[in-house]
Design an enzyme around this catalytic site. Structure first.
Site, PDB file in Angstrom:
ATOM      1  N   ASP A 337       8.371  -9.178  14.791  1.00  0.00           N
ATOM      2  CA  ASP A 337       8.817 -10.418  15.413  1.00  0.00           C
ATOM      3  C   ASP A 337      10.132 -10.828  14.738  1.00  0.00           C
ATOM      4  O   ASP A 337      10.510 -10.296  13.697  1.00  0.00           O
ATOM      5  CB  ASP A 337       7.736 -11.502  15.272  1.00  0.00           C
ATOM      6  CG  ASP A 337       7.894 -12.587  16.333  1.00  0.00           C
ATOM      7  OD1 ASP A 337       8.957 -12.637  16.978  1.00  0.00           O
ATOM      8  OD2 ASP A 337       6.956 -13.388  16.517  1.00  0.00           O
ATOM      9  N   GLU A 537       7.023 -22.723  19.968  1.00  0.00           N
ATOM     10  CA  GLU A 537       6.786 -22.350  18.571  1.00  0.00           C
ATOM     11  C   GLU A 537       6.601 -23.562  17.670  1.00  0.00           C
ATOM     12  O   GLU A 537       6.002 -24.555  18.051  1.00  0.00           O
ATOM     13  CB  GLU A 537       7.908 -21.427  18.079  1.00  0.00           C
ATOM     14  CG  GLU A 537       7.948 -20.136  18.901  1.00  0.00           C
ATOM     15  CD  GLU A 537       8.822 -19.062  18.291  1.00  0.00           C
ATOM     16  OE1 GLU A 537       8.681 -18.773  17.101  1.00  0.00           O
ATOM     17  OE2 GLU A 537       9.646 -18.486  19.024  1.00  0.00           O
TER      18      GLU A 537
HETATM   19  C1  BGC Z   1       8.383 -15.232  18.916  1.00  0.00           C
HETATM   20  C2  BGC Z   1       7.949 -14.111  19.794  1.00  0.00           C
HETATM   21  C3  BGC Z   1       9.068 -13.723  20.718  1.00  0.00           C
HETATM   22  C4  BGC Z   1      10.299 -13.405  19.911  1.00  0.00           C
HETATM   23  C5  BGC Z   1      11.491 -13.040  20.744  1.00  0.00           C
HETATM   24  C6  BGC Z   1       9.688 -14.966  18.247  1.00  0.00           C
HETATM   25  O1  BGC Z   1      10.140 -16.088  17.556  1.00  0.00           O
HETATM   26  O2  BGC Z   1       7.398 -15.457  17.929  1.00  0.00           O
HETATM   27  O3  BGC Z   1       6.807 -14.481  20.515  1.00  0.00           O
HETATM   28  O4  BGC Z   1       8.686 -12.638  21.494  1.00  0.00           O
HETATM   29  O5  BGC Z   1      10.658 -14.511  19.130  1.00  0.00           O
HETATM   30  O6  BGC Z   1      12.027 -14.125  21.374  1.00  0.00           O
HETATM   31  C1  BGC Z   2      15.327 -17.518  19.487  1.00  0.00           C
HETATM   32  C2  BGC Z   2      13.899 -17.234  19.814  1.00  0.00           C
HETATM   33  C3  BGC Z   2      13.179 -16.943  18.559  1.00  0.00           C
HETATM   34  C4  BGC Z   2      13.380 -18.039  17.516  1.00  0.00           C
HETATM   35  C5  BGC Z   2      12.734 -17.737  16.221  1.00  0.00           C
HETATM   36  C6  BGC Z   2      15.426 -18.605  18.457  1.00  0.00           C
HETATM   37  O1  BGC Z   2      16.739 -18.814  18.120  1.00  0.00           O
HETATM   38  O2  BGC Z   2      15.992 -17.865  20.630  1.00  0.00           O
HETATM   39  O3  BGC Z   2      13.777 -16.181  20.702  1.00  0.00           O
HETATM   40  O4  BGC Z   2      11.843 -16.822  18.857  1.00  0.00           O
HETATM   41  O5  BGC Z   2      14.741 -18.273  17.295  1.00  0.00           O
HETATM   42  O6  BGC Z   2      12.937 -18.744  15.282  1.00  0.00           O
END
Ligand code: BGC
Ligand code: BGC
Length: 860
Positions: A337, A537
């Site tokens: 991830d 998130e």
């Molecule tokens: C998330 C994932 C996601 C990835 C890509 C991460 O922060 O936990 O679920 O697929 O970002 O965007």
């Molecule tokens: C991204 C997401 C990712 C996240 C993680 C964002 O900047 O766009 O895809 O999951 O950062 O912290």
């Protein structure tokens, strides 16, 4: 052991001389290879193992293995390492791919072609073509190995304008309809292919146990059984059925089953936190979705950000290698991830061979791909990343690329569905989503049978969720947090109001939209649509299950309409069950509608009668998450000893049921005021645990508890001003006589390190009331030597004077400037030595697209 892994293990074993070398033996272990005669600790416990042995559905394919052998024999270490690295489109160009031969690219939630969240499908496809062509271009050396392009198609191809947006998983779970999952997966795959990607980072098979978690809505249910019944079917929808001719063909995409393992079990529902649990419970609850997904041939699994009993999953060899690839026979590859590897002990985002040794096959290194690549190459050369482990990872990745037929597929725009944009939001796709919306609605109360409503009557539709497709779609929609979008961004969608209006009009009734409830003509009934604003998130983590703490405007709206003698139907949009007893009491009917997505009309289908008076569609939804009795009943899940919810798992009325409900108790159980997480100052007040302090050389940390407040030397004065409400902002006036600062101080150190991973910002809603020519420092601090600040004056000077604006500084900038964001005691500090007049109404964490001006990192 899975047959494919076995074949590569066998190859190693057939070279006995090598086996003598200790690093190789270690590498075999790391690769999931075990010598059958000498069982490892994990193997000896098999009989008692809580982990099921799963049958991987794909037979070994000697022809495919031969192609891989031939290709790998010609690859350099650098090319092999390139395959195990994935960069993000915001930090990686096709030119980089040509040079570094990277195996994969992703589009993160906020990463779009040209940096535009509403880029056109054609721009996405062109970008996919450019990356593909770079990966196949050997003019500057290297082998032609097609790149994999992954994207968060988590509720439809949800990053793309015009796509069908399905309800988020929490709503799908309420349908209890696994057949429907397969259809949804299929539609999502088709729409994803039109824009050139062959990889969806879905499905999420988390089993959320604490509803304060900001990702609760990404899970189907708190019940492992429901998650298990959906996981395999969703995988089959997205990928096709293993063994069938159309498996992984041009109309399907491969999946990432995520997040392995224990993401839904963290203490306090903290995103990226620690799941403290026995192995038996970990397997029983959180692993439920993986065996069916593996049995369906899931091609990738995504490692999770969280720790299990203190150990970060990205470094957990036991679970990634022994359990997932060994015991459970997973024959695809494990992707990381977003910089998740950087959180492993001893690692940084730029340097983490340990994650590959532990069993990760591809690192998601969005902005860190170059450093990760270079340090991994060095580690292979130094022997700390064993060549055999690297080979196993590359082999797993290449298998997937061959299975997808990518070597023969041509560029994305030339593949069967590439560029068929008419399929985005196609009527037959939207019909599937609308069915999902209908089946996801859970009816909690229907006093006196107020529902279904008669469409011939006069119906008022109110609430700020009534006519807002962005709000009804939630996070992971066009951008990461799903915020800041407009109606025009959703050409193939109906808001809930639009759906209701169309049907009422068709029946000859009257519908009126008044978001604030102030109707022109007194209605026969009102539908109030309200609920959580989009989040994703950790930004969605909350302290209690209170809805909008401190703001009862939706409850007041319901009560006001009731006071006028109007029957009220409450439609609640949310990513989790929240404590709603007061709203449920106030309304005549209460519908949990979750985050329905683009098909708002699915709600009219169920709420309105047929023209002839009969029921159009009955309620089918059943709670997949227990509904709380109080706002502190965070983690009361079905099957637990002390299980005592307000509405139990599985509850959901139909039109055949008597929907009357005696008044529910209205004590939330929350004592004191709770702060929303990530908000430091709002509505004129610091959040709980924070205090405003003023300082200059002659006076340190003077508390500013009453307004106005001023330093004795006159260098800084604080007073109350109005932004949206009375005294909801603070005016800061620096005289310029000497440097002075305002700080929000915290008694207990704040850890925002996880928020600093990515492009999250510290944002100030402010108004500039004077000219600015000298530095204005915005910083975060934790005492001497661990603070970091950036000069905001150019950003502020560019703002129009006298207007409120949201200004952001990426948290990364503070880290670059030297702050230790894991133990902050001041968030933030605002400092000036020159005269300055500034008003501030809100200080909070926010996403890139929520800022109206962003400071770059002019680090001091
Ligand atoms: C998330 C994932 C996601 C990835 C890509 C991460 O922060 O936990 O679920 O697929 O970002 O965007
Ligand atoms: C991204 C997401 C990712 C996240 C993680 C964002 O900047 O766009 O895809 O999951 O950062 O912290």
């Amino acid at each position: 052991m899975n047959t494919l892994a076995a074949s590569s293990c066998f190859r190693f074993r057939s070279r006995p001389a090598l086996l003598l070398a200790i690093p190789v033996a270690l590498a075999l272990l790391a690769a999931g290879c075990r010598d059958e005669e000498k069982p490892t600790a994990a193997a000896t416990t098999d009989a008692a193992s809580p982990w099921p042995a799963v049958a991987w559905p794909l037979a070994e394919d000697p022809a495919l293995e031969k192609r891989i052998d031939e290709l790998m024999a010609k690859m350099t270490v650098e090319e092999k390492v390139g395959q195990i690295v994935q960069g993000d489109i915001a930090s990686l160009t096709p030119e980089d791919v040509r040079k570094y031969r990277l195996g994969s690219v992703l589009a993160g939630g906020n990463s779009d072609p040209g940096g535009k969240y509403n880029a056109t499908p054609a721009q996405w496809l062109a970008l996919a073509d450019a990356f593909y062509e770079a990966s196949m271009d050997t003019s500057t050396g290297g082998k032609a190995i097609p790149i994999l392009f992954g994207i968060d198609a988590v509720h439809g191809q949800s990053n793309i304008v015009g796509a069908t947006l399905f309800p988020h998983n929490i709503g799908l779970g309420a349908t209890r309809n696994p057949d429907l999952m397969e259809k949804i997966g299929k539609v999502t795959a088709v729409e994803t292919r039109t824009t050139g990607m062959e990889w969806a980072f879905a499905p999420t098979v988390a089993v959320p146990q604490d509803d304060r978690w900001g990702r609760t809505y990404e899970g189907y249910s708190e019940s492992p059984e429901v998650v298990a019944s959906f996981a395999g079917r969703m995988v089959e929808g997205l990928q096709g059925k293993a063994g069938a001719p159309d498996f992984l063909d041009g109309s399907h995409v491969m999946v990432s089953v995520k997040h392995f393992l224990g993401d839904g079990g963290t203490t306090g529902g903290k995103d990226q936190g620690d799941t403290k649990i026995s192995e038996a419970e970990l397997a029983r609850i959180h692993n439920a979705g993986y065996p069916p997904a593996i049995a369906a041939g899931a091609q990738t699994v995504m490692a999770s950000f969280n720790s299990v009993n203190g150990e970060k999953m990205h470094g957990n060899r036991h679970l990634l290698t022994e359990v997932l690839k060994g015991r459970m026979n997973f024959g695809g590859f494990v992707v990381g991830d977003w910089n998740g590897h950087g959180q492993v002990k001893g690692c940084t985002n730029d340097n983490c061979p340990a994650t590959i040794v532990a069993g990760l096959d591809m690192a998601m290194a969005p902005d860190s791909w170059k450093g990760f690549y270079e340090t991994a190459v060095a580690a292979v050369k130094a022997g700390t990343l064993p060549m055999e482990r690297l080979d196993d990872a590359v082999r797993r990745i290449l298998r997937v690329k061959f299975r997808l037929g990518l070597f023969e597929a041509g560029k994305p725009s030339q593949r069967p569905l590439g560029g068929k944009f008419e399929l985005l939001g196609a009527p037959e796709h939207r019909a599937v989503a609308r069915q999902a919306v209908r089946e996801s609605l859970v009816l909690l109360k229907n006093q006196g049978g107020v529902l279904p409503l008669d469409p011939h009557k006069n119906i008022l539709v109110a609430g700020d969720g009534a006519n807002d497709v962005g709000k009804q779609s939630g996070g992971w929609t066009l951008n990461w947090q799903g915020t800041g979008t407009t109606r025009a961004d959703y050409p193939n969608a109906d808001s809930i109001w639009e759906g209701l209006q169309a049907q009422v009009k068709a029946a000859g009734g009257k519908a009126e939209l008044a978001v604030d409830g102030k109707y022109k003509q007194k209605p026969d009934a009102a539908i109030v649509v309200f609920g959580e604003n989009p989040y994703a998130e950790f930004q969605g983590d909350i302290a209690t299950l209170l809805y909008n703490p401190g703001n009862d405007s939706d409850l007041e709206l319901i009560k006001r309409l009731k006071a006028d003698g109007i029957p009220v139907v409450a439609v609640f949009l949310s990513g989790r069950p929240l404590w709603m007893n007061r709203e449920i009491n106030a309304a005549d009917a209460f519908v949990a509608a979750w985050l329905p997505g683009s098909e708002g009309e699915g709600i009219a289908d169920v709420l309105l009668r047929k023209s002839d008076g009969g029921v159009q569609h009955d309620f089918k939804g059943k709670l997949g998450f227990s509904w709380p009795r109080t706002a502190v009943q965070y983690a009361n899940n079905v099957g637990q000893k002390d299980y005592d919810p307000q509405f139990a798992f599985g509850f959901g009325l139909t039109y055949a049921d008597k929907g009357d409900l005696a008044p529910l108790p209205e004590d939330s159980g929350v004592s004191g005021e709770q702060s929303a997480s990530g908000v430091f100052f709002a509505k004129g007040k610091p959040s709980v645990g924070l205090a405003l302090q003023l300082s200059s050389a002659s006076q340190a940390n003077m508390p500013a508890t009453t307004m106005p407040a001023a330093l004795a030397d006159g260098s800084l004065k604080l007073s109350a001003v109005d932004y949206k409400a009375q005294e909801d902002a603070r005016r800061l006036q620096w005289s310029g006589s000497t440097a002075a600062k305002l700080a929000l101080a915290s008694g207990t150190p704040l850890d925002i390190s996880r928020e600093s991973n990515g492009d999250v910002q510290l944002q100030l809603t402010l108004r500039r009331d004077s000219a600015i020519t000298a530095p204005v420092w915005l910083g975060v601090g934790c005492g001497e030597g661990c603070s970091g600040r950036v000069d905001l004056h150019k950003t502020l000077a560019a703002l129009p004077q006298g207007q409120w604006k949201v200004v952001g500084v990426p948290l990364k900038c503070f880290v670059k400037a030297g702050a230790d964001v894991s133990k902050l005691t001041q968030v933030p500090v605002l400092e000036s030595a020159a005269a300055l007049d500034l008003s501030v109404s809100r200080i909070a964490l926010g996403a890139l697209n929520e800022a109206e001006a962003t400071a770059d990192c002019p680090v001091q």
